[in-house]
Design an enzyme around this catalytic site. Structure first.
Site, PDB file in Angstrom:
ATOM      1  CG  ASP A 155      10.672  32.154 -11.214  1.00  0.00           C
ATOM      2  OD1 ASP A 155      10.455  32.631 -12.683  1.00  0.00           O
ATOM      3  OD2 ASP A 155      10.801  31.094 -11.054  1.00  0.00           O
ATOM      4  CB  CYS A 160      13.029  22.157 -12.161  1.00  0.00           C
ATOM      5  SG  CYS A 160      13.126  22.373 -10.718  1.00  0.00           S
TER       6      CYS A 160
END
Length: 198
Positions: free
Chosen positions: A120, A6
């Site tokens: 996360d 990412c």
């Protein structure tokens, strides 16, 4: 083990990530991030990518109209959505999506339905802070639909062995000293380690 890298901000990093073996590339459409990319710049990168690589747009507390518009403009195939305030009508999205669960403790994980989730660690900022989730929170849970993110590096990936995660998502763990710029060797090492996880 699927790997998403990412925070892609340039074509060279995108190609290096793919050559390292990444399955998906993430583009950050959150303007307060050091890894933010303009939608048209993301599209320029996407149009130069080889086939069979998934493009993922990261959105933070946006509405479905904004997500639809940006995904179309930037050619994203999947929207990765942080929706802290339950603003989104998911049925109105034109793009496949995955919800992000920002985990504060184990109870954030136990009552999820059977969708795929990106999990996360909770931080006040959004993403790329390198904070890890306590792995003991995943014990005795079915992790086969979880993509885990937060504080992962090639050095600590072995700790994920045995949990059965669907995939891993990395940003800061494969960066150079410059935020938003990836390190080619770190990406190679990360994907190699990820592919050895069971």
């Amino acid at each position: 083990m699927r790997v998403k890298i990412c925070g892609i901000t340039n074509l060279q990093d995108a190609l290096d990530a793919i050559n390292a073996g990444a399955n998906a590339l993430g583009f950050v459409f959150y303007k307060h991030s050091a890894r933010y990319i303009e939608p048209l710049k993301a599209r320029e990168i996407v149009e130069k990518l080889p086939p069979f690589v998934q493009t993922v747009g990261l959105f933070v507390n946006e509405n479905e109209n904004f997500i639809n518009e940006i995904c179309k403009e930037s050619k994203m195939q999947l929207a990765q959505i942080i929706d802290d305030h339950d603003l989104i009508h998911y049925g109105q999205l034109n793009t496949k999506y995955i919800k992000v669960v920002r985990v504060k403790d184990k109870k954030d994980l136990v009552n999820l339905n059977k969708e795929y989730y990106l999990v996360d660690a909770f931080v006040d900022a959004f993403g790329g802070e390198g904070k890890r989730i306590a792995l003991e929170w995943f014990e005795n849970l079915d992790c086969s639909r979880f993509i885990i993110a937060g504080g992962l590096t090639s050095e600590n990936l072995k700790e994920l062995n045995g949990y059965g995660f669907y995939g891993v998502d990395v940003s800061s763990g494969v960066e150079s000293e410059i935020r938003g710029k990836k390190d080619k060797q770190k990406m190679i090492s990360f994907v190699k380690e990820a592919n050895e996880i069971k």
